[in-house]
Design a protein around this motif. Structure first.
Motif, PDB file in Angstrom:
ATOM      1  N   LEU A 107       0.443  -1.298   0.167  1.00  0.00           N
ATOM      2  CA  LEU A 107       0.026  -0.147  -0.412  1.00  0.00           C
ATOM      3  C   LEU A 107       0.907   1.639  -0.290  1.00  0.00           C
ATOM      4  N   ARG A 129       0.118   2.372  -4.053  1.00  0.00           N
ATOM      5  CA  ARG A 129      -0.952   3.218  -3.467  1.00  0.00           C
ATOM      6  C   ARG A 129      -0.792   4.672  -2.745  1.00  0.00           C
ATOM      7  N   SER A 163      -3.469   7.103  -2.647  1.00  0.00           N
ATOM      8  CA  SER A 163      -5.139   6.724  -2.288  1.00  0.00           C
ATOM      9  C   SER A 163      -5.114   7.531  -1.182  1.00  0.00           C
ATOM     10  N   ALA A 203      -5.637   3.739   1.172  1.00  0.00           N
ATOM     11  CA  ALA A 203      -4.747   3.512   1.576  1.00  0.00           C
ATOM     12  C   ALA A 203      -4.133   3.923   2.740  1.00  0.00           C
TER      13      ALA A 203
END
Length: 164
Positions: A81, A85, A88, A91
């Motif tokens: 993550l 990510r 995000s 996340a």
């Protein structure tokens, strides 16, 4: 104390990972994989989890090994993550929780092993069923819950600030 060479290596790396995590919690309120201390936690935890699979006081695969595998999955998921990510906001909640949960799970065998071995000759606990271990783990769990709430609120604030 009766530690094998692998056990000594495992313990040294594990203590380093725990110190790195505590440093991150104090400085950033979370395990921050973008900082040196977060990387020390990440790599130290991977090494500690893998070496734990080669250690067994009672022979064979046991609950400690299950903890190690689960901790490894959590740390790798947090790393995924963090690295894949980055943009995000959602996340970050999972990353923070999974890394903190990996730390909590790391403390269970750490407390068990430490309290049943230290001080030498007169350990704090006779076995893992000793109330001092249970009480300590309950305290750590409560601290984890409070810390998770703090992390969630802090991340929510960061997400709102960055979105503006």
């Amino acid at each position: 104390m009766g530690l094998s060479s692998l056990g000594i290596f495992h313990t040294i790396i594990g203590v380093g990972a725990i110190i790195a995590a505590v440093t991150d919690f104090i400085k950033y309120g979370k395990i921050n994989l973008n900082k040196v201390s977060g990387k020390i936690y990440f790599y130290g935890t991977i090494i500690t989890s893998l070496t734990a699979l080669g250690i067994s006081k009672h022979g064979g695969f046991n609950p400690g090994h299950v903890f190690s595998v689960f901790i490894l999955i959590l740390v790798l998921a947090g790393y995924f993550l963090n690295s894949k990510r980055k943009n995000s906001a959602r996340a970050r909640y999972f990353e923070n929780f999974w890394l903190s949960f990996s730390f909590l799970l790391s403390l269970v065998p750490t407390v068990n092993e430490t309290f049943t071995r230290v001080p030498l000759g007169h350990p704090l606990a006779k076995n893992i069923a000793d109330p001092v271990i249970g009480n300590t783990l309950v305290f750590i769990l409560l601290f984890f819950i409070a810390g998770s709430i703090y992390q969630f609120k802090k991340q929510k604030f960061i997400n709102k600030t960055v979105a503006l």
